[in-house]
Design an enzyme around this catalytic site. Structure first.
Site, PDB file in Angstrom:
ATOM      1  N   TYR A 204       0.838  -1.206   0.000  1.00  0.00           N
ATOM      2  CA  TYR A 204       0.000   0.000   0.000  1.00  0.00           C
ATOM      3  C   TYR A 204       0.872   1.255   0.000  1.00  0.00           C
ATOM      4  O   TYR A 204       0.653   2.187  -0.763  1.00  0.00           O
ATOM      5  CB  TYR A 204      -0.895  -0.054   1.232  1.00  0.00           C
ATOM      6  CG  TYR A 204      -1.976   1.003   1.321  1.00  0.00           C
ATOM      7  CD1 TYR A 204      -3.238   0.787   0.755  1.00  0.00           C
ATOM      8  CD2 TYR A 204      -1.765   2.200   1.994  1.00  0.00           C
ATOM      9  CE1 TYR A 204      -4.239   1.742   0.867  1.00  0.00           C
ATOM     10  CE2 TYR A 204      -2.763   3.149   2.114  1.00  0.00           C
ATOM     11  CZ  TYR A 204      -4.002   2.926   1.553  1.00  0.00           C
ATOM     12  OH  TYR A 204      -4.999   3.873   1.666  1.00  0.00           O
TER      13      TYR A 204
ATOM     14  N   LYS B 223       1.023   4.188  -2.795  1.00  0.00           N
ATOM     15  CA  LYS B 223       0.629   5.565  -2.478  1.00  0.00           C
ATOM     16  C   LYS B 223       1.786   6.547  -2.681  1.00  0.00           C
ATOM     17  O   LYS B 223       1.566   7.675  -3.116  1.00  0.00           O
ATOM     18  CB  LYS B 223       0.074   5.649  -1.051  1.00  0.00           C
ATOM     19  CG  LYS B 223      -1.222   4.836  -0.841  1.00  0.00           C
ATOM     20  CD  LYS B 223      -2.337   5.276  -1.786  1.00  0.00           C
ATOM     21  CE  LYS B 223      -3.686   4.654  -1.421  1.00  0.00           C
ATOM     22  NZ  LYS B 223      -4.769   5.072  -2.321  1.00  0.00           N
TER      23      LYS B 223
HETATM   24  P1  NAI Z   1     -13.969   2.295   0.698  1.00  0.00           P
HETATM   25  O1  NAI Z   1     -13.656   0.857   0.847  1.00  0.00           O
HETATM   26  O2  NAI Z   1     -15.121   2.849   1.426  1.00  0.00           O
HETATM   27  O3  NAI Z   1     -14.125   2.666  -0.842  1.00  0.00           O
HETATM   28  C1  NAI Z   1     -13.247   2.176  -1.817  1.00  0.00           C
HETATM   29  C2  NAI Z   1     -14.051   1.760  -3.032  1.00  0.00           C
HETATM   30  O4  NAI Z   1     -13.123   1.364  -4.066  1.00  0.00           O
HETATM   31  C3  NAI Z   1     -14.984   0.579  -2.760  1.00  0.00           C
HETATM   32  O5  NAI Z   1     -16.301   0.848  -3.169  1.00  0.00           O
HETATM   33  C4  NAI Z   1     -14.364  -0.537  -3.584  1.00  0.00           C
HETATM   34  O6  NAI Z   1     -15.317  -1.460  -4.113  1.00  0.00           O
HETATM   35  C5  NAI Z   1     -13.682   0.249  -4.692  1.00  0.00           C
HETATM   36  N1  NAI Z   1     -12.662  -0.569  -5.336  1.00  0.00           N
HETATM   37  C6  NAI Z   1     -11.690  -1.302  -4.728  1.00  0.00           C
HETATM   38  N2  NAI Z   1     -10.998  -1.978  -5.652  1.00  0.00           N
HETATM   39  C7  NAI Z   1     -11.539  -1.650  -6.858  1.00  0.00           C
HETATM   40  C8  NAI Z   1     -11.260  -2.051  -8.177  1.00  0.00           C
HETATM   41  N3  NAI Z   1     -10.284  -2.923  -8.445  1.00  0.00           N
HETATM   42  N4  NAI Z   1     -11.989  -1.533  -9.189  1.00  0.00           N
HETATM   43  C9  NAI Z   1     -12.993  -0.659  -8.915  1.00  0.00           C
HETATM   44  N5  NAI Z   1     -13.308  -0.244  -7.679  1.00  0.00           N
HETATM   45  C10 NAI Z   1     -12.594  -0.750  -6.659  1.00  0.00           C
HETATM   46  O7  NAI Z   1     -12.621   3.053   1.122  1.00  0.00           O
HETATM   47  P2  NAI Z   1     -12.167   4.580   1.071  1.00  0.00           P
HETATM   48  O8  NAI Z   1     -11.436   4.798   2.314  1.00  0.00           O
HETATM   49  O9  NAI Z   1     -13.270   5.496   0.706  1.00  0.00           O
HETATM   50  O10 NAI Z   1     -11.102   4.523  -0.109  1.00  0.00           O
HETATM   51  C11 NAI Z   1     -10.977   5.514  -1.101  1.00  0.00           C
HETATM   52  C12 NAI Z   1      -9.505   5.828  -1.324  1.00  0.00           C
HETATM   53  O11 NAI Z   1      -9.007   6.515  -0.173  1.00  0.00           O
HETATM   54  C13 NAI Z   1      -8.612   4.613  -1.517  1.00  0.00           C
HETATM   55  O12 NAI Z   1      -7.700   4.867  -2.554  1.00  0.00           O
HETATM   56  C14 NAI Z   1      -7.885   4.496  -0.191  1.00  0.00           C
HETATM   57  O13 NAI Z   1      -6.642   3.867  -0.339  1.00  0.00           O
HETATM   58  C15 NAI Z   1      -7.763   5.954   0.187  1.00  0.00           C
HETATM   59  N6  NAI Z   1      -7.488   6.210   1.590  1.00  0.00           N
HETATM   60  C16 NAI Z   1      -8.358   5.847   2.593  1.00  0.00           C
HETATM   61  C17 NAI Z   1      -8.101   6.171   3.905  1.00  0.00           C
HETATM   62  C18 NAI Z   1      -9.045   5.863   5.016  1.00  0.00           C
HETATM   63  O14 NAI Z   1      -8.712   6.062   6.190  1.00  0.00           O
HETATM   64  N7  NAI Z   1     -10.245   5.416   4.765  1.00  0.00           N
HETATM   65  C19 NAI Z   1      -6.860   6.865   4.275  1.00  0.00           C
HETATM   66  C20 NAI Z   1      -6.025   7.215   3.162  1.00  0.00           C
HETATM   67  C21 NAI Z   1      -6.342   6.889   1.875  1.00  0.00           C
END
Ligand code: NAI
Length: 259
Positions: A163, A167
């Site tokens: 990860y 990032k």
């Molecule tokens: P989340 O799990 O709520 O949303 C992520 C979405 O991406 C999900 O709906 C999932 O189905 C979709 N997804 C995953 N793999 C996929 C693929 N191969 N193709 C299409 N869609 C896919 O999580 P969140 O937190 O909203 O994540 C959004 C971004 O924020 C991510 O890039 C994550 O790494 C980043 N992030 C999240 C943090 C947190 O604390 N929640 C902190 C820092 C970064």
């Protein structure tokens, strides 16, 4: 004296594609952009969850359509971008947000699978979406790319190297493309969330969230996806026309806290 320039703070009528838009920050961003009058392409893995978000947005009076795609599928990316452009008549804003947790100790079995998936979904996909959308983004005149990285793009948590590498790569890609696409009038920026209440963090018990936040985060709590979405909106506004190549932490102050 030169007259004061009036710059637009509206994305009304713009076409925005948001990946990972069925949950968390992607969903909040899709909602907010639609509330602001943009036409939103909701892209995510599963039909049911994509349709649910499209329904929420349209019932709230917004314009959205859904596409089911695994962003690790390069040909699928080209297809979806084409379909979105045809459906909405262009593409102005690309938000590369889809992501997943990828904790895996470097010495543990199966590490390379986690590594490959993390890089495919959270770095290679960003590059491919930019390549596919570039002609439309250039044509837009106000083309905006936002890549979602993480505070893990600046530092590291032990056991999280796939990860963290992805990032850090996103921040590097953002900077490189900002430099390369400046002449095209396309801005490229990066949002770096800290701990946010989303799908990725939902399995962390509330009690642990609270202990972590009180110790590490000056604002003493996890953030909400909507708080990140508003920063993303600010970055894609027509008025944010001189902002490019930055990685903006949205982390409640976590990265600047020493003690
Ligand atoms: P989340 O799990 O709520 O949303 C992520 C979405 O991406 C999900 O709906 C999932 O189905 C979709 N997804 C995953 N793999 C996929 C693929 N191969 N193709 C299409 N869609 C896919 O999580 P969140 O937190 O909203 O994540 C959004 C971004 O924020 C991510 O890039 C994550 O790494 C980043 N992030 C999240 C943090 C947190 O604390 N929640 C902190 C820092 C970064």
């Amino acid at each position: 004296m030169e007259p004061v320039k009036k710059l637009s703070r509206s994305i009304k009528g713009k076409v925005a594609l948001v990946t990972g838009a069925a949950s968390g920050m992607g969903r909040a961003t899709a909602h907010l952009f639609a509330d602001e009058g943009a036409k939103v392409a909701v892209v995510d893995l599963a039909r049911e969850r994509v349709d649910a978000v499209v329904k929420e947005i349209t019932e709230a009076g917004g314009a959205a359509e859904g596409w089911v795609l695994d962003v690790a599928d390069g040909e699928g990316i080209v297809r979806v971008v084409k379909e979105v452009e045809q459906r909405f008549g262009g593409l102005d804003i690309l938000v590369n947000n889809a992501g997943l947790a990828a904790f895996h100790g470097i010495g543990e079995p199966g590490y390379e699978d986690t590594w490959a998936r993390a890089l495919d979904v959270m770095l290679t996909a960003h590059m491919r979406f930019v390549r596919a959308a570039l002609p439309s983004l250039k044509k837009s005149g106000e083309g905006r790319i936002v890549n979602v990285a993480s505070t893990e793009g600046f530092g590291a948590t032990p056991g999280n190297s796939p990860y963290v590498a992805a990032k850090h790569g996103v921040i590097g890609l953002t900077r490189a493309l900002a430099v390369e696409l400046g002449r095209e009038g396309v801005t490229v920026n990066c949002i770096c969330p800290g701990p946010i209440r989303t799908g990725i963090t939902q399995e962390i018990p509330d009690e642990h969230k609270e202990i972590f936040a009180k110790r590490r985060v000056p604002l003493r709590r996890y953030g909400y996806p909507e708080e990140v979405a508003h920063v993303t909106l600010s970055v894609v506004l027509p008025a944010s026309s001189y902002l490019t190549g930055v990685a903006i932490p949205v982390d409640g102050g976590m990265l600047v806290k020493n003690a």
